[in-house]
Design a protein around this motif. Structure first.
Motif, mmCIF file in Angstrom:
data_model
loop_
_atom_site.group_PDB
_atom_site.id
_atom_site.type_symbol
_atom_site.label_atom_id
_atom_site.label_comp_id
_atom_site.label_asym_id
_atom_site.label_seq_id
_atom_site.Cartn_x
_atom_site.Cartn_y
_atom_site.Cartn_z
ATOM 1 N N PRO A 108 56.278 17.312 29.122
ATOM 2 C CA PRO A 108 57.660 16.811 29.089
ATOM 3 C C PRO A 108 57.852 15.555 29.928
ATOM 4 O O PRO A 108 58.791 14.800 29.697
ATOM 5 C CB PRO A 108 58.477 17.977 29.655
ATOM 6 C CG PRO A 108 57.508 18.747 30.490
ATOM 7 C CD PRO A 108 56.180 18.614 29.805
ATOM 8 N N LYS A 109 56.988 15.324 30.913
ATOM 9 C CA LYS A 109 57.016 14.103 31.715
ATOM 10 C C LYS A 109 55.628 13.475 31.656
ATOM 11 O O LYS A 109 54.635 14.142 31.964
ATOM 12 C CB LYS A 109 57.401 14.410 33.162
ATOM 13 C CG LYS A 109 57.474 13.168 34.051
ATOM 14 C CD LYS A 109 57.892 13.511 35.466
ATOM 15 C CE LYS A 109 59.374 13.833 35.531
ATOM 16 N NZ LYS A 109 59.837 13.974 36.939
ATOM 17 N N ARG A 110 55.571 12.189 31.262
ATOM 18 C CA ARG A 110 54.276 11.572 30.995
ATOM 19 C C ARG A 110 54.131 10.251 31.746
ATOM 20 O O ARG A 110 55.114 9.536 31.953
ATOM 21 C CB ARG A 110 54.081 11.340 29.497
ATOM 22 C CG ARG A 110 54.211 12.585 28.653
ATOM 23 C CD ARG A 110 53.979 12.281 27.176
ATOM 24 N NE ARG A 110 52.633 11.806 26.956
ATOM 25 C CZ ARG A 110 52.315 10.779 26.173
ATOM 26 N NH1 ARG A 110 53.268 10.110 25.523
ATOM 27 N NH2 ARG A 110 51.055 10.409 26.020
ATOM 28 N N PHE A 111 52.881 9.943 32.118
ATOM 29 C CA PHE A 111 52.570 8.691 32.798
ATOM 30 C C PHE A 111 51.295 8.090 32.214
ATOM 31 O O PHE A 111 50.392 8.817 31.800
ATOM 32 C CB PHE A 111 52.369 8.921 34.298
ATOM 33 C CG PHE A 111 53.608 9.412 35.000
ATOM 34 C CD1 PHE A 111 54.571 8.516 35.439
ATOM 35 C CD2 PHE A 111 53.819 10.769 35.200
ATOM 36 C CE1 PHE A 111 55.718 8.968 36.067
ATOM 37 C CE2 PHE A 111 54.960 11.232 35.840
ATOM 38 C CZ PHE A 111 55.912 10.322 36.270
ATOM 39 N N ALA A 112 51.250 6.781 32.167
ATOM 40 C CA ALA A 112 50.039 6.038 31.827
ATOM 41 C C ALA A 112 49.579 5.384 33.128
ATOM 42 O O ALA A 112 50.129 4.366 33.548
ATOM 43 C CB ALA A 112 50.317 4.996 30.754
ATOM 44 N N THR A 113 48.584 5.996 33.766
ATOM 45 C CA THR A 113 48.264 5.680 35.152
ATOM 46 C C THR A 113 46.958 4.904 35.285
ATOM 47 O O THR A 113 45.913 5.334 34.787
ATOM 48 C CB THR A 113 48.172 6.966 35.988
ATOM 49 O OG1 THR A 113 49.386 7.715 35.830
ATOM 50 C CG2 THR A 113 47.971 6.651 37.449
ATOM 51 N N TRP A 114 47.045 3.783 36.001
ATOM 52 C CA TRP A 114 45.868 3.004 36.378
ATOM 53 C C TRP A 114 45.274 3.625 37.637
ATOM 54 O O TRP A 114 45.971 3.796 38.634
ATOM 55 C CB TRP A 114 46.253 1.556 36.661
ATOM 56 C CG TRP A 114 46.708 0.775 35.474
ATOM 57 C CD1 TRP A 114 47.801 1.017 34.702
ATOM 58 C CD2 TRP A 114 46.083 -0.384 34.923
ATOM 59 N NE1 TRP A 114 47.906 0.081 33.700
ATOM 60 C CE2 TRP A 114 46.858 -0.799 33.825
ATOM 61 C CE3 TRP A 114 44.956 -1.133 35.268
ATOM 62 C CZ2 TRP A 114 46.535 -1.916 33.059
ATOM 63 C CZ3 TRP A 114 44.630 -2.241 34.511
ATOM 64 C CH2 TRP A 114 45.407 -2.625 33.413
ATOM 65 N N PHE A 115 43.991 3.958 37.594
ATOM 66 C CA PHE A 115 43.297 4.493 38.763
ATOM 67 C C PHE A 115 42.438 3.393 39.391
ATOM 68 O O PHE A 115 41.629 2.753 38.696
ATOM 69 C CB PHE A 115 42.393 5.662 38.370
ATOM 70 C CG PHE A 115 43.068 7.000 38.386
ATOM 71 C CD1 PHE A 115 42.571 8.035 39.159
ATOM 72 C CD2 PHE A 115 44.203 7.244 37.625
ATOM 73 C CE1 PHE A 115 43.184 9.286 39.176
ATOM 74 C CE2 PHE A 115 44.823 8.483 37.633
ATOM 75 C CZ PHE A 115 44.316 9.507 38.416
ATOM 76 N N TYR A 116 42.634 3.180 40.684
ATOM 77 C CA TYR A 116 41.827 2.218 41.441
ATOM 78 C C TYR A 116 41.126 2.952 42.571
ATOM 79 O O TYR A 116 41.572 4.016 43.023
ATOM 80 C CB TYR A 116 42.712 1.118 42.040
ATOM 81 C CG TYR A 116 43.395 0.255 41.016
ATOM 82 C CD1 TYR A 116 42.771 -0.869 40.481
ATOM 83 C CD2 TYR A 116 44.682 0.568 40.573
ATOM 84 C CE1 TYR A 116 43.410 -1.656 39.537
ATOM 85 C CE2 TYR A 116 45.321 -0.217 39.632
ATOM 86 C CZ TYR A 116 44.676 -1.330 39.112
ATOM 87 O OH TYR A 116 45.302 -2.108 38.178
ATOM 88 N N ALA A 117 40.047 2.361 43.059
ATOM 89 C CA ALA A 117 39.379 2.844 44.263
ATOM 90 C C ALA A 117 39.347 1.712 45.267
ATOM 91 O O ALA A 117 39.248 0.535 44.900
ATOM 92 C CB ALA A 117 37.957 3.313 43.947
ATOM 93 N N GLY A 118 39.448 2.067 46.557
ATOM 94 C CA GLY A 118 39.422 1.027 47.571
ATOM 95 C C GLY A 118 39.443 1.594 48.974
ATOM 96 O O GLY A 118 39.731 2.784 49.184
ATOM 97 N N PRO A 119 39.149 0.740 49.961
ATOM 98 C CA PRO A 119 39.135 1.178 51.347
ATOM 99 C C PRO A 119 40.514 1.074 51.991
ATOM 100 O O PRO A 119 41.403 0.377 51.494
ATOM 101 C CB PRO A 119 38.170 0.180 52.001
ATOM 102 C CG PRO A 119 38.408 -1.090 51.214
ATOM 103 C CD PRO A 119 38.700 -0.657 49.791
ATOM 104 N N VAL A 120 40.682 1.768 53.089
ATOM 105 C CA VAL A 120 41.891 1.650 53.899
ATOM 106 C C VAL A 120 41.746 0.418 54.786
ATOM 107 O O VAL A 120 40.727 0.247 55.459
ATOM 108 C CB VAL A 120 42.103 2.908 54.763
ATOM 109 C CG1 VAL A 120 43.255 2.712 55.727
ATOM 110 C CG2 VAL A 120 42.354 4.116 53.864
ATOM 111 N N ALA A 121 42.776 -0.437 54.791
ATOM 112 C CA ALA A 121 42.729 -1.659 55.599
ATOM 113 C C ALA A 121 43.314 -1.457 56.989
ATOM 114 O O ALA A 121 43.075 -2.255 57.892
ATOM 115 C CB ALA A 121 43.469 -2.793 54.880
ATOM 116 N N GLY A 122 44.091 -0.405 57.177
ATOM 117 C CA GLY A 122 44.704 -0.152 58.475
ATOM 118 C C GLY A 122 45.734 0.949 58.374
ATOM 119 O O GLY A 122 46.026 1.467 57.288
#
Length: 237
Positions: A108-122
């Motif tokens: 009933p609730k839908r998303f088209a989601t971009w998945f990224y990977a990355g480091p924490v900068a702070g």
């Protein structure tokens, strides 16, 4: 069946998939690669109580001066959500596109989601106390073992992404491998079975356009959602 599947009907809900972004935050821990997961508030209707990567809808402001650059908007949204939900700083330009996940048509609730990977900068990882109740760094194997033991709940996108992360020893290796690989689009179809479980079938699967071919010879790309355990199968091209 977990609360992210609210109906066992295969009929489309008619809901459109809203653009969204998620960031798989990585760090080098004492015993190898770690990922940040947050437990969503149990009061939320969508994935309430599940452990997820920080993320959410792409807001109009995330597009900045270019309303047609969805990738740039998704990167800004991922970084913004990391700050809002987890209290950490992320450089949008440091993010590596990993995959795209679209919520099934039956939801009933839908998303088209971009998945990224990355480091924490702070910044320090602190849950916002609203959408996110708790944050924890896990080794991918630890998170998967916790799900198998019934200690945490994961939805298929988090489960499959953690499986992918099992092969990496550190952040540098993970980001290099993800950057050199072709991103995968996951647009699942569900097939519910009599024992209460389900099969989540992805685009490359022989049965994607005809669920009557689930047992037919051919390429498999699917996730078996059995009460006794989950099994992800993706045959090579």
């Amino acid at each position: 069946m977990t609360n992210w599947v609210s109906s066992r009907s295969n009929e489309p809900s008619g809901a459109e998939a809203a653009p969204a972004a998620t960031v798989v935050l990585l760090r080098d821990g004492d015993n190898g690669l770690e990922v940040l997961l947050g437990r969503r508030s149990s009061k939320l209707a969508f994935h309430g109580g599940a452990w997820v990567f920080p993320g959410g809808r792409i807001d109009p402001e995330d597009y900045a001066d270019d309303p047609n650059d969805l990738d740039a908007a998704a990167r800004r949204a991922a970084a913004r959500e990391a700050k809002e939900e987890a209290g950490v700083d992320v450089d949008p330009d440091s993010l590596v596109h990993f995959s795209n996940w679209t919520t099934p048509e039956i939801s009933p609730k839908r998303f088209a989601t971009w998945f990224y990977a990355g480091p924490v900068a702070g910044g320090d990882a602190i849950a916002d106390g609203a959408e996110t109740e708790k944050l924890q760094w896990f080794r991918p194997s630890e998170a998967l073992a916790a799900r198998a033991a019934g200690e945490i709940e994961l939805a298929p996108p988090q489960y499959v992404t953690l499986l992918d992360m099992l092969t990496f020893d550190n952040v540098a290796d993970a980001l290099a491998a993800i950057a050199s690989a072709e991103s995968v689009d996951y647009v699942p179809r569900f097939h519910f079975v009599d024992d209460g479980g389900a099969i989540c079938v992805y685009t490359e699967d022989i049965a994607y356009h005809d669920l009557g071919k689930l047992d037919a010879p051919g390429r498999r790309h699917r996730l078996y959602l059995r009460d006794g355990g989950w099994e992800y199968v993706r045959d090579p091209v």
